[in-house]
Design an enzyme around this catalytic site. Sequence first.
Site: not given
Length: 473
Positions: A431-432
Amino acid sequence: MYSIKIFFGDWRKSMTDKERDLITDLSKCDFKPMNRYFMDLAEKNRNKTKEEKQKLKEANEAIINRTSGPLSGRGEHPKMGKLKKRIEAEDVIINCSKDSKIPQPPPGHKWKEVRHVNTVTWLASWTENVQNQVKYVMLNPSSKLKGEKDWQKYETARKLAKSIDKIRREYQQDWKSKEMKIRQRAVALYFIDKLALRAGNEKDEDQADTVGCCSLRVEHIELHEEKDDKNFVVVFDFLGKDSIRYYNEVPVEKRVFKNLQLFMENKKGSDDLFDRLNTQIMNKHLNELMEGLTAKVFRTYNASWTLQQQLDLLTNEDDTVAEKILSYNRANRAVAILCNHQRSVPKGHEKSMEKLKEKIEAKKDLIKDGERQVKDAQRDAKHGSVKEKMILDKKKKMLQRLKEQLTKLEIQETDRDENKTIALGTSKLNYLDPRISVAWCKKYDVPIEKIYNKTQRDKFRWAIDMAGPEYRF
DNA sequence: GTGTAGACTTAGTAGGTTTATG
DNA sequence: CATAAACCTACTAAGTCTACAC
């Protein structure tokens, strides 16, 4: 209990006639001698050399390759315990280019099929018998192909960052729509955006009963006009992916609250909250708002945005590297909480915390002692010789080191405790936007190795190569 | 629209291996 | 060097989303 029955049923199917006659009741089976045998074996193997262990491992792998175990689904899976069939070459489809060296099946076997399709990325596939799902062999995340896909994903999230204000204004407007379908869509989208909920596809009866946003049922939320001094609170309580519980008390806008009351009118707990909505409808609408936009992009966007915000908020220029890393982990943790990435409390957590506390106390005692010694040395050095001044200097340095060790321990303590039920890995990996992390490392002079291990650095090579301050999120 | 298969991403756990510590 | 903890990897289940048939 249910799963044991399923397992026994499947086991009996795989027995010989003789075995089937003999073994009719699972509760009469005594597995203790078997267990003892393997425990003894494990004990014997413990003392073997590295090479011997390696050999054993390979031999075991060969056995595992020939057999299959029961399905261990997560949560209350209706098919838990069903036996998975072992996969033979005859089940496997190979996909490779025509001019490549085609892999050979094991002697005496044939592949189900060899095809040359370049519109998909998988190298081999077969159908798993319990859930009748196609399984694939795919490329490693560090491969160029996967790297490119990863980059694309974050580019889409960055594109969303540019239109998010407009999109938010729009769905807020839609809360007032005359059409029920549009209102439901707008409230669901608000949850997907604000709470990073998953889309929530429909699921079959023979899968664990879990939900996401679009599949929420009335029984999964509670409305409170007032709760703990807050107005219009929605309490979410449901099982999401992997049957991980999502519990959250969220104050919402009055208009959202009133809409939810409306959606729940005349419904039973088991009815769909958004009865006019599903993921296809949602995604079709999202794609009209922005090319490439789907529900999951909001999770990526909000996760990366949160990381950037938290990093800005928590990092101090003149902190030590250890303190900066604590800040990074805290920012990472904020994201994990947003995405509800949980883990079970590591076994022995309680004990290891106690030990750490003891260590901290011991260190504090040492520091007290060290301070006394410095005082003494100062007195000696005042009128003393060069030698005594040197001793003072040494003692001072020693004390300084002890103090540094103490802060390190204290940082470790907070970090470990705050992390006990939160899994950081999933958000870090999926997600990052890695360019945020790399840019942060450069800005604050933190070596990248402190943030990413070897595997992660391989996966994020595309970002490490390109990132600079211009990749702030 | 609705249902389903296929392709691909995201998810937590077990358990072995490496590293830190005394 | 022994022990404990941290780290890491393999595994594979469980999601998301698209395409296509009806």
